[in-house]
Design an enzyme around this catalytic site. Structure first.
Site, short mmCIF file in Angstrom:
data_model
loop_
_atom_site.label_atom_id
_atom_site.label_comp_id
_atom_site.label_asym_id
_atom_site.label_seq_id
_atom_site.Cartn_x
_atom_site.Cartn_y
_atom_site.Cartn_z
N ARG A 59 37.70 147.34 110.27
CA ARG A 59 39.16 147.14 110.28
C ARG A 59 39.55 146.57 109.05
O ARG A 59 39.57 145.57 108.76
CB ARG A 59 39.55 146.01 111.54
CG ARG A 59 39.10 146.73 113.00
CD ARG A 59 39.99 147.97 113.27
NE ARG A 59 41.33 147.86 113.40
CZ ARG A 59 41.94 147.62 114.41
NH1 ARG A 59 41.22 147.96 115.64
NH2 ARG A 59 43.01 147.77 114.71
N LYS B 260 39.69 154.22 110.44
CA LYS B 260 39.90 155.48 111.22
C LYS B 260 38.85 156.55 111.15
O LYS B 260 37.63 156.38 111.39
CB LYS B 260 41.49 155.85 111.31
CG LYS B 260 42.20 154.86 111.67
CD LYS B 260 43.72 155.26 111.53
CE LYS B 260 44.71 154.26 112.49
NZ LYS B 260 45.45 153.29 111.41
N THR C 291 44.30 152.62 106.04
CA THR C 291 43.52 151.79 106.90
C THR C 291 42.18 152.52 106.59
O THR C 291 41.85 153.57 106.01
CB THR C 291 43.64 151.79 108.34
OG1 THR C 291 43.66 153.05 108.86
CG2 THR C 291 45.03 150.98 108.64
N TYR D 132 36.57 131.23 100.77
CA TYR D 132 37.71 131.65 100.23
C TYR D 132 37.94 132.00 98.88
O TYR D 132 37.17 131.84 98.08
CB TYR D 132 38.61 130.35 100.18
CG TYR D 132 39.71 130.21 101.35
CD1 TYR D 132 40.66 131.34 101.46
CD2 TYR D 132 39.69 129.34 102.21
CE1 TYR D 132 41.47 131.17 102.71
CE2 TYR D 132 40.34 129.08 103.40
CZ TYR D 132 41.35 130.17 103.59
OH TYR D 132 42.23 130.04 104.63
N ASP E 95 51.24 157.55 103.38
CA ASP E 95 50.28 156.96 104.28
C ASP E 95 49.21 157.61 105.11
O ASP E 95 49.63 158.55 106.01
CB ASP E 95 51.41 156.07 105.26
CG ASP E 95 50.37 155.33 106.45
OD1 ASP E 95 49.18 155.30 106.30
OD2 ASP E 95 50.92 154.42 107.13
N GLU F 31 40.93 133.42 96.84
CA GLU F 31 42.33 133.94 96.59
C GLU F 31 42.46 134.32 94.98
O GLU F 31 41.87 133.65 94.07
CB GLU F 31 43.39 133.03 96.60
CG GLU F 31 43.77 132.81 98.35
CD GLU F 31 44.37 131.39 98.81
OE1 GLU F 31 43.67 130.55 98.46
OE2 GLU F 31 45.04 131.50 99.81
N1 DSN Z 1 47.69 151.93 115.84
C1 DSN Z 1 47.25 152.91 114.97
C2 DSN Z 1 47.04 154.42 115.71
O1 DSN Z 1 46.65 154.23 116.73
O2 DSN Z 1 47.34 155.35 115.25
C3 DSN Z 1 48.49 153.32 113.99
O3 DSN Z 1 48.65 152.01 113.40
#
Ligand code: DSN
Length: 423
Positions: free
Chosen positions: A238, A232, A229, A57, A203, A59
């Site tokens: 993740r 991707k 994120t 942990y 974003d 925090e």
């Molecule tokens: N779930 C993502 C996507 O597939 O684009 C977006 O959050």
């Protein structure tokens, strides 16, 4: 090609879960994964995300924790934030958000009050749930006003965005989304945000890897806040990050912790750091440009086969197909393609007359196949399989789908995926 069995400890303790993990490894090896938000992480990222760092942990932030024993964790987090700042050229980075939606929610907490007006692209136009769409907390607790794309071009209409922003005076303007095949003009959004007094949030979840690799313009210095994120095109675990100029650092950090989250997932932070290190290498620039070149070649091959692509093509990693002229609903096509070993997702297209759970479109992308080493020379074959799969979906030809599945598996066997077991 059958993958070797892996994960001996897991197999001994929980054979059921081990078998499912093994089956997923085989699936990811055999299929052509075209979901534009997915990728294959490297073995190094995979190893970092499965470490004893998850036993802790932590925090707080490096040097300011509510728990002792943080000697190593602090350094891991500092490495991750320093690498993020260097890679994206920003003054501040917070690597603790658990994923994209909590990261975006932290932006609301940092800059807006419940009931405030916020603005983003409508979900069916290619935006994201958390950009103020009605079914999301961001659309329930805030007053979401939404822009779209022009029906004739499939492109953002900046006159409409400006008019809406000046009329509604939102606290936040989000740009970016989940089904945008074209370059985002961050400078144009920034000008509108300035005119209307809004905080501009870029974003970049889908395109972070392309930006890091120089294959898409950067939101720096245009956006006030950058949300992304890490899993991707950036090809990390993740997770998510928020980045900004120093002036917003405190507000963002307070919103993430203690505003929204408890302890950061340290094993993920370590894997994010590894992914950022990988993304800083020259080979990642090649990867990012190859993703775009593959998407452009695939779009061209699909157009040649009569597919209707939203906006007429792509500038990035993503292609959105409207299957209305092919006389097949998106969901029927996606499920048939899945049976053919081609993994896509059904998706609304702008001004879709059909419902989100049964829309007209299919969304595809090239990050995963590029990670396996496929190049532009393979894209005509990929388009051919998609074409035959969509035709088979319309005619109910299961034999054709089975034949495509075998051809796909053959090609995939020649391009082993990063992170999957090998002999
Ligand atoms: N779930 C993502 C996507 O597939 O684009 C977006 O959050």
């Amino acid at each position: 090609m059958t993958l070797p069995l892996s994960h001996p400890a897991l197999s001994a303790t929980d054979p059921e879960i081990a078998a499912l993990v093994g089956a997923e490894e085989q699936l990811q090896a055999d299929t052509l994964r075209l979901i534009p938000s997915e990728n294959y992480v490297s073995q190094a990222v995979l190893e970092a995300s499965g470490t004893v760092l998850q036993n802790k942990y932590s925090e707080g932030y490096a040097g300011r924790r509510y728990y002792e024993g943080q000697q190593n964790i602090d350094q891991v987090e500092l490495l991750a934030t320093t690498r993020a700042k260097t890679l994206f050229g920003v003054e501040h980075a917070n690597v603790q958000p658990y994923s994209g939606s909590p990261a975006n929610l932290a932006v609301y907490l940092a800059f807006a009050e419940p009931g405030d007006t916020v603005m983003g692209m409508a979900l069916p136009m290619g935006g994201h749930l958390t950009h103020g769409w009605g079914v999301s907390a961001t659309g329930k607790w805030f007053r979401g006003v939404q822009y779209g794309v022009r029906p004739d071009t499939g492109l953002i209409d900046f006159d409409e965005v400006r008019e809406l922003a000046l009329k509604e005076r939102p606290k936040l303007i989000f740009c970016g989304g989940t089904a945008l095949p074209r370059t985002i003009d961050f400078a144009a959004f920034a000008e509108i945000a300035r005119e209307s007094g809004a905080v501009l949030v870029a974003d970049i979840a889908h395109i972070a890897g392309l930006i890091a690799g120089g294959a898409h313009p950067s939101p720096v210095p245009h956006a006030d806040v950058i949300s992304t994120t890490t899993h991707k095109t950036l090809r990390g675990p993740r997770g998510a990050m928020l980045m900004s100029r120093e002036e917003h650092a405190r507000a963002i950090d307070k919103a993430v912790f203690p505003g929204l989250q408890g302890g950061p997932h340290n094993q993920t932070t370590a894997a994010v750091a590894v992914a950022l290190h990988e993304a800083a290498q020259p080979s990642f620039r090649d990867y990012a440009h190859a993703v775009v070149a593959n998407a452009e070649a695939l779009a061209e091959a699909l157009l040649a086969r009569g597919f209707d692509l939203v906006s007429g093509g792509t500038d990035n990693h993503l292609i959105l197909m409207d299957l209305t002229p092919k006389d097949v609903p998106g969901k029927v096509a996606a499920k048939a393609l899945d049976r053919a070993g081609i993994v896509v997702n059904y998706n609304t297209v702008p001004y879709d007359p059909r419902k989100p759970f049964d829309p007209s479109g299919v969304r595809i992308g090239t990050p995963s196949l590029t990670s396996r080493g496929l190049g532009t020379e393979h894209m005509p074959a990929v388009a051919g399989w998609i074409d035959r799969g969509v035709t088979a979906a319309r005619t109910g030809d299961e034999e054709a789908l089975t034949a495509i599945r075998a051809e796909v598996a053959d090609l995939m066997a020649a391009f082993p995926a990063p992170g999957l077991p090998t002999d």
